[in-house]
Write an enzyme that holds these catalytic residues in place. Structure first.
Site, PDB file in Angstrom:
ATOM      1  N   VAL A  11       0.830  -1.205   0.000  1.00 13.53           N
ATOM      2  CA  VAL A  11       0.000   0.000   0.000  1.00 13.53           C
ATOM      3  C   VAL A  11       0.868   1.260   0.000  1.00 13.53           C
ATOM      4  O   VAL A  11       0.635   2.192  -0.777  1.00 13.53           O
ATOM      5  CB  VAL A  11      -0.965  -0.013   1.214  1.00 13.53           C
ATOM      6  CG1 VAL A  11      -1.604   1.350   1.427  1.00 13.53           C
ATOM      7  CG2 VAL A  11      -2.039  -1.062   0.999  1.00 13.53           C
ATOM      8  N   LYS A  35      14.956  -3.420   3.053  1.00 12.69           N
ATOM      9  CA  LYS A  35      13.985  -2.913   2.091  1.00 12.69           C
ATOM     10  C   LYS A  35      14.336  -1.482   1.683  1.00 12.69           C
ATOM     11  O   LYS A  35      14.294  -1.116   0.503  1.00 12.69           O
ATOM     12  CB  LYS A  35      12.606  -2.936   2.762  1.00 12.69           C
ATOM     13  CG  LYS A  35      11.463  -3.309   1.847  1.00 12.69           C
ATOM     14  CD  LYS A  35      10.169  -3.225   2.616  1.00 12.69           C
ATOM     15  CE  LYS A  35       9.252  -4.367   2.336  1.00 12.69           C
ATOM     16  NZ  LYS A  35       7.943  -4.245   2.948  1.00 12.69           N
ATOM     17  N   GLU A 150      -7.799   2.441   2.207  1.00 14.60           N
ATOM     18  CA  GLU A 150      -7.308   2.115   0.860  1.00 14.60           C
ATOM     19  C   GLU A 150      -8.064   0.907   0.328  1.00 14.60           C
ATOM     20  O   GLU A 150      -8.207  -0.087   1.016  1.00 14.60           O
ATOM     21  CB  GLU A 150      -5.805   1.823   0.925  1.00 14.60           C
ATOM     22  CG  GLU A 150      -5.187   1.532  -0.420  1.00 14.60           C
ATOM     23  CD  GLU A 150      -5.544   2.580  -1.454  1.00 14.60           C
ATOM     24  OE1 GLU A 150      -5.166   3.744  -1.290  1.00 14.60           O
ATOM     25  OE2 GLU A 150      -6.225   2.234  -2.440  1.00 14.60           O
ATOM     26  N   ARG A 153      -6.322  -3.185  -4.974  1.00 18.42           N
ATOM     27  CA  ARG A 153      -6.137  -4.647  -4.989  1.00 18.42           C
ATOM     28  C   ARG A 153      -4.735  -4.940  -5.485  1.00 18.42           C
ATOM     29  O   ARG A 153      -4.302  -4.365  -6.495  1.00 18.42           O
ATOM     30  CB  ARG A 153      -7.138  -5.303  -5.958  1.00 18.42           C
ATOM     31  CG  ARG A 153      -8.582  -5.117  -5.570  1.00 18.42           C
ATOM     32  CD  ARG A 153      -9.484  -5.320  -6.773  1.00 18.42           C
ATOM     33  NE  ARG A 153      -9.222  -4.319  -7.811  1.00 18.42           N
ATOM     34  CZ  ARG A 153      -9.782  -4.310  -9.018  1.00 18.42           C
ATOM     35  NH1 ARG A 153     -10.635  -5.255  -9.346  1.00 18.42           N
ATOM     36  NH2 ARG A 153      -9.496  -3.376  -9.913  1.00 18.42           N
ATOM     37  N   GLU A 154      -4.024  -5.812  -4.775  1.00 22.02           N
ATOM     38  CA  GLU A 154      -2.718  -6.216  -5.284  1.00 22.02           C
ATOM     39  C   GLU A 154      -2.913  -6.831  -6.664  1.00 22.02           C
ATOM     40  O   GLU A 154      -3.895  -7.517  -6.924  1.00 22.02           O
ATOM     41  CB  GLU A 154      -2.068  -7.229  -4.337  1.00 22.02           C
ATOM     42  CG  GLU A 154      -1.574  -6.577  -3.062  1.00 22.02           C
ATOM     43  CD  GLU A 154      -1.010  -7.571  -2.060  1.00 22.02           C
ATOM     44  OE1 GLU A 154      -0.526  -8.633  -2.469  1.00 22.02           O
ATOM     45  OE2 GLU A 154      -1.074  -7.269  -0.854  1.00 22.02           O
ATOM     46  N   PHE A 265     -16.999 -11.187  -7.708  1.00 22.21           N
ATOM     47  CA  PHE A 265     -16.788 -11.930  -6.459  1.00 22.21           C
ATOM     48  C   PHE A 265     -17.726 -13.124  -6.307  1.00 22.21           C
ATOM     49  O   PHE A 265     -18.022 -13.550  -5.204  1.00 22.21           O
ATOM     50  CB  PHE A 265     -16.839 -11.006  -5.239  1.00 22.21           C
ATOM     51  CG  PHE A 265     -15.524 -10.315  -5.028  1.00 22.21           C
ATOM     52  CD1 PHE A 265     -15.159  -9.257  -5.827  1.00 22.21           C
ATOM     53  CD2 PHE A 265     -14.628 -10.764  -4.074  1.00 22.21           C
ATOM     54  CE1 PHE A 265     -13.917  -8.653  -5.698  1.00 22.21           C
ATOM     55  CE2 PHE A 265     -13.388 -10.163  -3.926  1.00 22.21           C
ATOM     56  CZ  PHE A 265     -13.036  -9.100  -4.749  1.00 22.21           C
ATOM     57  N   GLY A 273      -7.585 -15.434   0.450  1.00 22.38           N
ATOM     58  CA  GLY A 273      -6.374 -15.301   1.262  1.00 22.38           C
ATOM     59  C   GLY A 273      -5.864 -13.887   1.154  1.00 22.38           C
ATOM     60  O   GLY A 273      -6.624 -12.954   0.861  1.00 22.38           O
ATOM     61  N   CYS A 276      -5.588  -9.026   3.402  1.00 22.90           N
ATOM     62  CA  CYS A 276      -6.773  -8.208   3.707  1.00 22.90           C
ATOM     63  C   CYS A 276      -7.933  -9.052   4.222  1.00 22.90           C
ATOM     64  O   CYS A 276      -8.267  -8.978   5.400  1.00 22.90           O
ATOM     65  CB  CYS A 276      -7.188  -7.407   2.477  1.00 22.90           C
ATOM     66  SG  CYS A 276      -6.026  -6.089   2.112  1.00 22.90           S
ATOM     67  N   ARG A 343       1.084 -13.942   1.772  1.00 22.63           N
ATOM     68  CA  ARG A 343       0.555 -13.846   3.138  1.00 22.63           C
ATOM     69  C   ARG A 343      -0.873 -14.416   3.172  1.00 22.63           C
ATOM     70  O   ARG A 343      -1.727 -14.016   2.408  1.00 22.63           O
ATOM     71  CB  ARG A 343       0.574 -12.391   3.618  1.00 22.63           C
ATOM     72  CG  ARG A 343       1.985 -11.876   3.839  1.00 22.63           C
ATOM     73  CD  ARG A 343       1.993 -10.411   4.219  1.00 22.63           C
ATOM     74  NE  ARG A 343       1.553  -9.564   3.126  1.00 22.63           N
ATOM     75  CZ  ARG A 343       1.480  -8.241   3.208  1.00 22.63           C
ATOM     76  NH1 ARG A 343       1.803  -7.621   4.326  1.00 22.63           N
ATOM     77  NH2 ARG A 343       1.081  -7.535   2.173  1.00 22.63           N
TER      78      ARG A 343
END
Ligand SMILES: NC(=O)c1ccc[n+]([C@@H]2O[C@H](COP(=O)([O-])OP(=O)(O)OC[C@H]3O[C@@H](n4cnc5c(N)ncnc54)[C@H](O)[C@@H]3O)[C@@H](O)[C@H]2O)c1
Length: 469
Positions: A11, A35, A150, A153-154, A265, A273, A276, A343
């Site tokens: 994000v 990082k 926010e 979407r990844e 959806f 998964g 979020c 994740r």
């Protein structure tokens, strides 16, 4: 405007690069030194389509700078907090990173600051921030706290940020509302130079919805929980379809044509998964519980999702009879396509279950293998999907990467031990797989066997008009 973004994750990096792209002077802080070093050297620590190009462009123009948290706090008139809010063992969101940033701002910042929570936080976090900034503040800090959840979407984060459906700002003062309107004006007017589309002139302008802080915080958790509920709902419909011999793709299409329901959806699979839905559903249940509301509806959503892996494993057992000693190819590790994020990815409990039953797993993912190694050290990682499938007793499709749809499945067929595909995302066309000689099992759709006229058992559906969706 001079803007600070604290936290350079999925994000924060997107927010920083996109705010720079629309004309702001952005300082992005990251507390993880590895990082940060990568970012300072122009190396992307994550995979997100289009992000690297706009990040490098903004850096080369001097619009985007990376550094530590303290420098970030000193920089911006507006400070966007984008740190992680992972789940605690009891399901609550862990707000320690947010609290740490708030304390640092209170101690180090001076003059007026607009402090914006962009991380997903429980309702009343803004109120807590206001209170604790007040307790710790020095240096004549004057501040507003706003919530700006926010919704990106990844996998499509840049496009989602620049062309959102809506921008929600939760504020307690007109000054905060006006500053956020100013920051987002290029987006609400769609007047920025778009780095991903040639012509955005006909794009709908997104609405900037101004609410109070509590409501903005609730909008985020309620939205994600609602979407998760849709997924669990269609997954249960898929289970029913498997028993009664219906096709969930057709059911979902018929349902989705009702505008009150909508078609998105309603894709069944092996469960949601990512960073979020699972944690946000858990956190929302806890928020409700602590407020005296029993949101048991969401407990079912969570339970249904957790049962997806067991259900998929059962279907595998039905096909293989004995799992122990079998070679299983897993295609896809990321929780969704076009990201390297693993994740809370369903691939992790699924592969652990396979290993637990004595299978040998070889896996391939176009982007997520490096990140998966920490959670899944004991599997074989392959350089391409064909190698992963060689000698397999079963191929499990776990993430719907386009690459898997485009594979030469006849080549795969020639190298497997057993031509068996379990498609956990309904990515492929049943009829085509049957004609290639595969036993093909998908979610909520009739299974097909080699040579059988699949067209009789699997009527063409939206996803099956062609091999490509
Ligand atoms: N990932 C998504 O798709 C998505 C979408 C919408 C909302 N969100 C929410 O946004 C938040 C961030 O998610 P993410 O996926 O970007 O997480 P992330 O873990 O990828 O990024 C968080 C970053 O913040 C850094 N950080 C922590 N404390 C810091 C500090 N004091 N100073 C500077 N940096 C610090 C971490 O090192 C990490 O790099 C979460 O609350 C999440 O729920 C995520």
């Amino acid at each position: 405007m001079k803007i600070s973004v604290i936290g350079a994750g999925y994000v924060g990096l997107t927010t920083a690069a996109c705010l720079a792209q629309i004309g702001h002077q952005v300082f992005c802080s990251e507390s993880d030194n590895d990082k940060l070093e990568k970012l300072k050297n122009g190396i992307m620590p994550i995979f997100e389509p289009q992000l690297e190009a706009i990040m490098n462009d903004a850096r080369s123009k001097g619009q985007l700078v990376f550094g530590g948290t303290e420098e970030g706090i000193a920089w911006g008139k507006a400070i966007f907090i984008c740190v992680g809010t992972p789940p605690l063992p009891n399901g609550d969101a862990d707000l320690s990173a947010i609290e740490g940033v708030a304390r640092a701002i209170a101690k180090r910042a001076s003059g007026y600051r607009l402090i914006v929570e962009k991380s997903t936080v429980p309702v009343q976090t803004g109120a807590q921030l206001r209170k604790h900034l007040g307790i710790h503040q020095s240096n004549a800090l004057e501040y507003d706290v706003a919530s700006n959840p926010e919704f990106l979407r990844e996998g499509s984060a840049v496009g989602d940020f620049l062309h959102p459906d809506r921008i929600v700002v939760g504020v307690e003062s007109e000054r905060a509302a006006n500053l956020l309107r100013e920051i987002y004006a290029p987006v609400t007017e769609q007047s920025f130079e778009c780095p991903i589309h040639k012509d955005c002139s006909n794009r709908k302008r997104p609405r900037l919805l101004v609410t109070d802080t509590n409501s903005a915080e609730l909008i985020k958790h309620a939205s994600n929980s609602f979407l998760a509920m849709k997924i669990s709902f269609i997954n249960m419909v898929a289970n029913l379809c498997e028993v009664v011999g219906a096709d969930v793709t057709q059911v979902a299409e018929g349902m989705g044509l009702d505008p009150r329901i909508g078609g998105s959806f309603l894709n069944p699979g092996i469960g949601f998964g990512g960073f979020c839905f699972p944690k946000d559903v858990q956190a929302f249940i806890r928020i409700a519980q602590k407020s005296g509301c029993d949101f048991s509806l969401l407990k079912e959503v969570e339970k249904i999702n957790q049962e997806r892996i067991g259900h998929f494993m059962q279907r595998l057992r039905e096909e293989l009879w004995v799992v122990r000693g079998k070679k299983i190819a897993v295609l896809g590790l990321a929780f969704k396509p076009n990201t390297d994020d693993v994740r809370f990815a369903p691939s992790i409990p699924l592969i652990n279950a396979l290993i637990g039953e004595g299978a040998a797993v070889s896996a391939y993912d176009p982007e997520a293998m490096e990140k998966a190694k920490a959670d899944l050290p004991d599997i074989k990682y392959c350089a391409d999907p064909y190698t992963a499938c060689e000698g397999a007793d079963a191929i499990l499709l776990v993430t719907e990467w386009e690459e898997f749809r485009q594979m030469d499945w006849s080549r795969v067929k020639s190298t497997v031990e057993q031509p068996l595909v379990l498609d956990g995302r309904n990515l492929l066309k049943a009829e085509a797989m049957s004609q290639l000689g595969f036993r093909y099992v998908s979610v909520g759709r009739p299974s097909v066997s080699p040579g059988r006229d699949a067209a009789l058992s699997v009527v063409a559906s939206k996803k099956e008009v062609s091999v490509l969706r």
